[in-house]
Design an enzyme around this catalytic site. Structure first.
Site, PDB file in Angstrom:
ATOM      1  N   TYR A 120      25.856  46.137  32.850  1.00 55.32           N
ATOM      2  CA  TYR A 120      26.664  45.736  33.920  1.00 55.32           C
ATOM      3  C   TYR A 120      25.986  46.800  35.197  1.00 55.32           C
ATOM      4  O   TYR A 120      26.231  47.937  35.151  1.00 55.32           O
ATOM      5  CB  TYR A 120      27.939  45.980  33.338  1.00 55.32           C
ATOM      6  N   GLU A 148      28.421  41.817  42.040  1.00 61.36           N
ATOM      7  CA  GLU A 148      28.293  42.321  40.651  1.00 61.36           C
ATOM      8  C   GLU A 148      27.381  41.377  39.784  1.00 61.36           C
ATOM      9  O   GLU A 148      27.303  40.281  40.085  1.00 61.36           O
ATOM     10  CB  GLU A 148      29.611  41.959  40.137  1.00 61.36           C
TER      11      GLU A 148
END
Ligand code: GDP
Ligand code: MN
Length: 380
Positions: free
Chosen positions: A101, A190
């Site tokens: 991530y 993101e």
């Protein structure tokens, strides 16, 4: 402004962040053609402005064009958390060895962009923050100094990535993500998951991308990505008319001039025991046309049962607002009662104009609290 996954990936690709090859499709036939053109296995991905598509059945693997068409048929029209799927992104399927991530956003408290990186990707980041907080590495970038390559290395080592090839690829992606973020005036970039393939290749498999609305004027190419059909029709109408409007759940339509007063108006309606139907800021001007525009937006919400018009005249002149209200009542049919509180510049004249005209359903109250109570009462 939020971008679809495929739009975010287009911007990623522009700045050199590796993504998979893919094509947009709006019908099952187009999905089949895309799968044929891409070749091999593909992933059929619902394009909606919300996350958690995988869990909601909006992401499906297809090994043949036939299967891609079938999945497309099933996913198009699907309602994912209130968002109806009208577009699909057909992308070459990746083999996944690891899911990481990576994100960059604003830390408003620190007044600096903030990187977050963890090798525990694929799941919601809030879950990682709760169950495994040590796995999450944070790093601020001082916007005046700009980004330095050592910061990428600190993130990568901090999260415990040991493979040298992975370290190098991820560090490079981190630098490019910073460049993307700054160049696009983004508020959030993101990548979840940032995958490592069995061959050791690192790639962005998803994107969540938010661009600052106030910077869109200098990014016409990004502004053009807006999907007007997906927007709430009232919010779209408001944007068109330059009215700041946010839909809320209640019954009292709220209209103020200036963000601060509008916000207080929402509060005072709640304080008086009512529920605001919206937040609407007329802005500083408050000329007649502005009043007509704002009222025409608010009254299109069927949930509105009364309207609280709260004006403090500074630069705005209350007499002009009063004329605007009368003009609006002539131009558009308003069935909901309107409660008006005018204070500040030319307020006496403004109130007199309204009282003299005395249109049906219009109530003038002397104070903000009186007006709020009246509006709440009329909405009951
Ligand atoms: P989200 O659910 O909205 O966050 O959508 P994502 O694009 O992140 O996809 C959700 C999950 O689907 C990912 O975490 C992957 O596990 C899986 N997925 C997506 N694309 C692929 C792919 O190309 N290959 C494989 N094997 N899985 C994928
Ligand atoms: Mn995701």
């Amino acid at each position: 402004m939020d971008l679809y996954e495929y739009q975010g990936k287009q911007l990623f690709a522009r700045f050199g962040i590796p993504v998979s090859k893919g094509q947009l499709a709006e019908t099952p036939e187009e999905a089949r053609a895309a799968a044929e053109a891409i070749g091999g296995s593909v992933v059929v991905k619902a394009q909606v402005l919300t996350g958690g598509r995988g869990k909601a059945g909006g992401i499906k693997l297809a090994t043949t064009p036939d299967e891609a068409e079938q999945h497309a048929r099933a996913i198009l029209g699907l309602d994912i958390r209130g968002h109806v799927v009208r577009r699909l992104w057909i992308e070459s399927a990746s083999d996944i060895a690891k899911e990481y991530y990576l994100s960059l956003t604003f830390d408003r408290g620190a007044k600096q962009p903030l990187f977050m990186f963890t090798t525990q990707g694929g799941v919601e980041i809030e879950e990682v923050a709760e169950t495994n907080p040590d796995a999450l590495v944070y790093l601020h970038v001082d916007p005046l100094e700009g980004f330095h390559p050592w910061q990428a290395r600190r993130l990568v080592y901090g999260a415990g990535v040991t493979d040298p090839s992975e370290q190098k690829q991820i560090a490079s992606i981190i630098g490019k993500l910073y460049e993307t973020f700054v160049s696009c005036d983004a508020m959030l970039c993101e990548i979840n998951p940032l995958i490592v393939t069995p061959d050791g290749e690192v790639r962005a498999l998803d994107s969540k991308f938010t661009v600052d609305d106030n910077a869109l004027y200098r990014h016409p190419d990004i502004a053009e990505m807006r999907d007007n059909e997906a927007a709430d029709p009232l919010e779209a109408l408001a944007r068109e008319k330059n009215v700041t409007y946010v839909k809320l759940d209640g019954e009292v339509g709220v209209l103020g001039n200036g963000a601060g007063l509008s916000m207080s108006t929402v509060d005072v309606v709640t304080f008086a025991g009512g529920r605001p139907a919206n937040f609407c800021d007329l802005g500083g001007g408050g000329d007649a046309q502005g009043v007509v525009d704002a009222l025409s937006v608010i009254t299109r919400d069927p949930q509105v049962r009364s309207i609280f018009f709260n004006i403090f005249g500074g630069i705005t002149r209350c007499d002009e607002v009063a004329r605007g209200i009368l003009q609006a009542l002539e131009q558009i049919e308003i069935t909901a009662p309107i409660v008006v509180r005018l204070d500040g510049t030319n307020s006496e004249e403004g109130r007199r104009i309204l009282v003299d005209a005395a249109p049906p359903g219009l109530h003038v109250e002397p104070t903000m609290l009186d007006a709020a109570r009246r509006a709440v009462e009329l909405a009951a």
